[in-house]
Scaffold this active site. Structure first.
Site, PDB file in Angstrom:
ATOM      1  N   LYS A 115     -30.552  12.549 -25.154  1.00 45.73           N
ATOM      2  CA  LYS A 115     -30.844  13.850 -25.769  1.00 45.73           C
ATOM      3  C   LYS A 115     -31.743  14.681 -24.846  1.00 45.73           C
ATOM      4  CE  LYS A 115     -30.212  11.831 -30.326  1.00 45.73           C
ATOM      5  NZ  LYS A 115     -30.801  11.214 -31.512  1.00 45.73           N
TER       6      LYS A 115
ATOM      7  N   GLN B 192     -36.281   9.706 -34.160  1.00 45.59           N
ATOM      8  CA  GLN B 192     -35.179   8.778 -33.890  1.00 45.59           C
ATOM      9  C   GLN B 192     -35.206   7.631 -34.896  1.00 45.59           C
ATOM     10  OE1 GLN B 192     -32.756   9.260 -31.454  1.00 45.59           O
ATOM     11  NE2 GLN B 192     -31.749   7.492 -32.370  1.00 45.59           N
TER      12      GLN B 192
ATOM     13  N   ASP C 136     -31.477  17.660 -37.060  1.00 48.65           N
ATOM     14  CA  ASP C 136     -30.608  16.509 -37.336  1.00 48.65           C
ATOM     15  C   ASP C 136     -29.852  16.718 -38.653  1.00 48.65           C
ATOM     16  OD1 ASP C 136     -30.335  14.458 -35.492  1.00 48.65           O
ATOM     17  OD2 ASP C 136     -32.245  13.511 -36.000  1.00 48.65           O
TER      18      ASP C 136
END
Ligand code: NDP
Length: 293
Positions: A52, A96, A119
């Site tokens: 990312k 994460q 997200d």
């Protein structure tokens, strides 16, 4: 059979995003900024976060990685999230997953400002997605839609079977494909570990989406001739032939299934790559204040 080439699509989309970022900045906009929090040193999570960060650099998005040791308390993590929510320079904030068992994922997800939830995991963004008002779409389902769109795969009236009902993949993609419009208007069946006669159901699918995390579970006899097969599964397995010592295996037994498909995604090189691009897109949307003006 045609390969749904995540690599090719990703390259195309990164170029588009890079141009959009450059145009936004040229018009006086800020540099979009994605901040990621990583707890512990899980190999898979390290790889995903590194991917990312690298992708951000490729398109001109600034990134910040905040690391915590495995022992961090939930309170410490939530305080950091609150500070990052208040930091006006940060447009996108992701944590994460998975997190260590002493930290409740739900508390962490709900702590993220919905305007920075790139997200798309916050219940508010999921709720907005369900009723079809602007929201951040979670990255993997958004990546799957992008694949279908860019290969002009028809979805209206098609039978779509999703195997796996997680909150981050199976459930949202099943909702998105049953929404009105393209890519959507499909007749969706959502399967899981309690589904009876799974094979009979998957064999009806014009579009089969496998999101189980069970390596090579989907075999040729589970797939209809000419189906579109999207393999979301990624399982890291030890390998003696790769340099890294790992290889990634999908939920679909590719060599066996591919000859029966009209289209299929490979693993690696399929949905996983698109997921990262969807995150970049959401970060740019946030910097532009498109979803939440
Ligand atoms: P979860 O582990 O949260 O969910 C797995 C789902 O699969 C569950 O709904 C489970 O059913 C179902 N399932 C498990 N075994 C069977 C079975 N034998 N038959 C039918 N259904 C079954 O998975 P995630 O959605 O988080 O991830 C799925 C896979 O996708 C993983 O390999 C993950 O690494 C990968 N992934 C890939 C991403 C990408 O970027 N490409 C992003 C996110 C995930 P039940 O609910 O009944 O337990």
């Amino acid at each position: 059979m045609q390969l749904l080439d995540g690599k090719k699509l990703t390259a195309e989309m990164k170029q588009e995003i890079a141009s959009e970022v450059a145009a936004f900045k040229a018009a006086g906009g800020k540099t979009p900024h994605l901040a990621a929090i990583l707890v512990g040193h899980d190999g898979g999570s390290e790889t995903y976060v590194a991917g990312k960060v690298k992708a951000c650099a490729e398109v001109g998005i600034k990134s910040t990685l905040v690391r915590f040791e495995e022992q961090v308390t939930e309170k410490e993590l939530l305080l950091k999230i609150a500070a990052m929510n208040d930091d006006a320079d940060i447009d996108g904030l992701i944590v994460q997953l998975p997190l260590p068992p002493h930290i409740a994922e739900r508390h962490v997800i709900e702590a993220i400002d919905i305007r920075k939830d790139v997200d798309g995991f916050h219940p508010m963004n999921i709720g907005r997605m369900v009723i079809g008002i602007p929201s951040y779409l979670s990255a993997t389902p958004a990546g799957i839609l992008e694949i279908l769109k860019r290969y002009n795969i028809p979805t209206a009236g098609k039978s779509c079977v999703v195997v796996g009902r997680s909150n981050i993949v199976g459930k949202p993609v099943s909702i998105l494909l049953s929404r009105k419009g393209y890519p959507g208007d499909a007749t969706v069946t959502l399967c899981h570990s309690r589904t009876v006669n799974l094979k009979d159901i998957t064999r009806q699918a014009d579009i089969l989406i496998a999101a189980m995390g069970k390596p090579e579970f989907i075999r040729a006899d589970m797939v209809k001739e000419g189906a579109v097969v999207i393999d979301v599964g990624i399982t890291r397995m030890k390998s003696e032939v790769t340099k890294s010592g790992w290889k990634l295996i999908g939920d679909v037994k590719f060599d066996e299934v591919a000859p029966h498909c009209s289209y299929i995604t490979p693993v690696p090189g399929g949905v996983g790559l698109l997921t990262v691009v969807a995150l970049l897109k959401n970060t740019l949307l946030s910097a532009k204040k498109t979803i939440y003006p």
